[in-house]
Design a protein around this motif. Structure first.
Motif, short mmCIF file in Angstrom:
data_model
loop_
_atom_site.label_atom_id
_atom_site.label_comp_id
_atom_site.label_asym_id
_atom_site.label_seq_id
_atom_site.Cartn_x
_atom_site.Cartn_y
_atom_site.Cartn_z
N UNK A 54 9.11 32.29 -0.13
CA UNK A 54 9.91 33.07 0.80
C UNK A 54 11.28 32.43 1.03
N UNK A 55 11.30 31.11 1.28
CA UNK A 55 12.60 30.46 1.54
C UNK A 55 13.46 30.44 0.27
N UNK A 56 12.81 30.44 -0.89
CA UNK A 56 13.57 30.54 -2.14
C UNK A 56 14.21 31.92 -2.25
N UNK A 57 13.45 32.96 -1.92
CA UNK A 57 13.97 34.32 -2.02
C UNK A 57 15.05 34.61 -0.98
N UNK A 58 14.84 34.13 0.27
CA UNK A 58 15.75 34.47 1.36
C UNK A 58 16.94 33.53 1.44
N UNK A 59 16.68 32.23 1.26
CA UNK A 59 17.75 31.24 1.44
C UNK A 59 18.27 30.65 0.14
N UNK A 60 17.52 30.82 -0.93
CA UNK A 60 17.90 30.16 -2.18
C UNK A 60 17.52 28.69 -2.20
N UNK A 61 16.65 28.27 -1.26
CA UNK A 61 16.22 26.88 -1.18
C UNK A 61 15.07 26.66 -2.14
N UNK A 94 -22.65 37.66 -1.59
CA UNK A 94 -21.82 37.61 -2.78
C UNK A 94 -20.36 37.59 -2.39
N UNK A 95 -19.51 37.29 -3.36
CA UNK A 95 -18.08 37.15 -3.09
C UNK A 95 -17.48 38.49 -2.66
N UNK A 96 -16.70 38.44 -1.60
CA UNK A 96 -16.02 39.63 -1.10
C UNK A 96 -14.52 39.44 -1.29
N UNK A 97 -13.92 40.08 -2.29
CA UNK A 97 -12.49 39.87 -2.56
C UNK A 97 -11.59 40.29 -1.41
N UNK A 98 -12.07 41.16 -0.53
CA UNK A 98 -11.24 41.60 0.60
C UNK A 98 -10.91 40.43 1.52
N UNK A 99 -11.83 39.47 1.63
CA UNK A 99 -11.56 38.30 2.45
C UNK A 99 -10.36 37.54 1.94
N UNK A 100 -10.30 37.36 0.62
CA UNK A 100 -9.16 36.67 0.01
C UNK A 100 -7.86 37.43 0.24
N UNK A 101 -7.93 38.75 0.09
CA UNK A 101 -6.74 39.58 0.29
C UNK A 101 -6.25 39.48 1.74
N UNK A 102 -7.18 39.51 2.68
CA UNK A 102 -6.83 39.41 4.09
C UNK A 102 -6.16 38.07 4.40
N UNK A 103 -6.70 36.98 3.84
CA UNK A 103 -6.13 35.65 4.10
C UNK A 103 -4.72 35.56 3.55
N UNK A 104 -4.53 35.99 2.31
CA UNK A 104 -3.20 35.93 1.70
C UNK A 104 -2.21 36.77 2.49
N UNK A 105 -2.64 37.96 2.93
CA UNK A 105 -1.76 38.82 3.74
C UNK A 105 -1.45 38.15 5.08
N UNK A 106 -2.45 37.52 5.71
CA UNK A 106 -2.24 36.83 6.98
C UNK A 106 -1.24 35.69 6.81
N UNK A 107 -1.41 34.92 5.73
CA UNK A 107 -0.48 33.81 5.47
C UNK A 107 0.93 34.33 5.24
N UNK A 108 1.05 35.44 4.52
CA UNK A 108 2.37 36.01 4.28
C UNK A 108 3.06 36.40 5.58
N UNK A 109 2.32 37.07 6.46
CA UNK A 109 2.90 37.46 7.76
C UNK A 109 3.28 36.23 8.58
N UNK A 110 2.43 35.21 8.57
CA UNK A 110 2.71 34.00 9.33
C UNK A 110 3.95 33.29 8.80
N UNK A 111 4.06 33.19 7.48
CA UNK A 111 5.23 32.53 6.89
C UNK A 111 6.50 33.33 7.14
N UNK A 112 6.39 34.65 7.05
CA UNK A 112 7.55 35.50 7.31
C UNK A 112 7.99 35.35 8.77
N UNK A 113 7.02 35.26 9.67
CA UNK A 113 7.34 35.04 11.09
C UNK A 113 8.08 33.73 11.28
N UNK A 114 7.60 32.69 10.59
CA UNK A 114 8.25 31.39 10.72
C UNK A 114 9.70 31.44 10.25
N UNK A 115 9.95 32.17 9.15
CA UNK A 115 11.32 32.32 8.65
C UNK A 115 12.19 33.06 9.67
#
Length: 361
Positions: A150-157, A196-217
């Motif tokens: 995210x910081x690479x895309x937004x700031x070029x860092x 058994x493995x539930x891929x939705x859990x992985x999708x939810x975590x990645x989406x949650x992390x994305x929102x959290x990182x975007x908030x931090x930016x």
């Protein structure tokens, strides 16, 4: 009470650096930071909250599922925070303090960011409903990689080649742990338990992390003008919109809430989950001012070990009192946990010290 108000009036460190910053070469003496004792206590509290929170959510499950509306504790958390923020503002500053909580200018900025935070909380509960606390906390370390992108895309860092390699190693370690953990569950399910493995859990975590990182930016970019606002006013402003967005998400996506009522499935364990959300939020505001980004990232990694230790050493002794199952110690899972933890620490320390030594003239 006066001392507590003085602490609460200090601006919180919402604008924590997104990634560990390179240490600077020694220069002129600067203002004295928090003492070693204060930092140690803050670090211990941070690790405790970050590890206990997923454990509490795990304990609130019945037969591996959350029996209540998944995001209802988040709604109650936001409501309690709004009341606490306004109450502390009135106690510390009277009507003038209360007016700070409803100042329309910063409220617009805080509200926009609160929308993203609310989505992050909603996704966290969705992911925790289909995976254990240890797996969730490990996947949460993907925030380093996502923040770097995210910081690479937004700031070029940009990160160095070494840093990208370490971040990739973290991602591979997380993936390997989840695969090993889920393979063990699949083998156990054949014997009558597990899942058994539930891929939705992985999708939810990645989406949650994305929102959290975007908030931090966004926080670091737009809240510079409000860094001196008292903590209670910041919480009250953030949580006002946070409350309504969380409620809207709950009503929209949780059919059980609309059919059976908001508190359907609630019990004492659910109330503890809501309390855990409150403690997590306020401790974040109050404790992080004494921790830099290096200790914060190390604390997140240490929480993984704490959760894993609970699953292996303590959870089994609580099976009679709570619907929680202990895990057997497995060397493969333990080694992968340590790989992720030590790689996160390596990335954090390497980034912090990469420019610590001044160049020779």
């Amino acid at each position: 009470a006066r001392a507590a108000c003085d602490i609460m009036r200090q601006g919180s460190d919402l604008r924590q650096s997104l990634l560990p910053r390179p240490a600077k070469a020694p220069s002129a003496p600067s203002a004295k930071g928090p003492s070693a004792t204060t930092t140690a206590i803050a670090f211990a509290v941070f690790v405790a909250v970050r590890s206990v929170h997923p454990i509490v959510i795990d304990i609130s499950k019945t037969d591996g599922k959350l029996p209540y509306g998944k995001a209802t504790p988040c709604v109650i958390n936001s409501l309690v925070d709004v009341i606490l923020g306004n109450g502390i503002a009135f106690l510390c500053g009277g009507m003038e303090g209360l007016k700070q909580c409803w100042d329309p200018k910063p409220l617009k900025v805080f509200s926009a960011i609160a929308i993203l935070y609310a989505f992050g909380d909603f996704l966290e509960m969705q992911s925790m409903s289909v995976m254990g606390g240890a797996a969730y906390q490990i996947l949460l370390q993907s925030k380093l990689l996502i923040t770097a992108l995210i910081v690479w895309a937004i700031r070029g860092q940009r990160q160095s080649l070494l840093q990208w390699n370490v971040l990739l190693t973290i991602a591979l370690g997380m993936s390997a742990f989840v695969m090993v953990d889920e393979a063990h569950k699949a083998r156990s399910s054949k014997g009558g338990g597990g899942s058994s493995f539930n891929p939705m859990g992985l999708i939810f975590v990645v989406a949650k992390v994305f929102f959290s990182c975007l908030c931090a930016v966004l926080v670091e970019k737009y809240l510079k003008a409000y860094k001196d606002m008292p903590i209670y006013a910041q919480v009250a402003q953030l949580k006002f919109t946070w409350l309504w967005v969380s409620l809207a998400l709950t009503i929209t996506f949780d059919a059980g809430v609309t059919e059976h009522g908001f508190f359907s499935g609630w019990d004492a364990r659910t109330a503890v989950v809501a309390l855990s959300w409150v403690c997590k939020g306020w401790s974040t505001f109050l404790v992080l001012k004494n921790l830099d980004s290096v200790l914060k990232n190390i604390g997140e990694a240490v929480a993984i070990v704490a959760i894993y230790a609970f699953d292996v050493l303590i959870a089994g002794t609580l099976e009679g009192a709570f619907p929680v199952k202990g895990k057997d110690f497995r060397l493969d899972a333990f080694l992968l946990v340590m790989v992720v933890v030590l790689t996160v620490v390596t990335y954090t320390l390497a980034t912090n010290s990469s420019k610590a030594v001044p160049k020779k003239k």
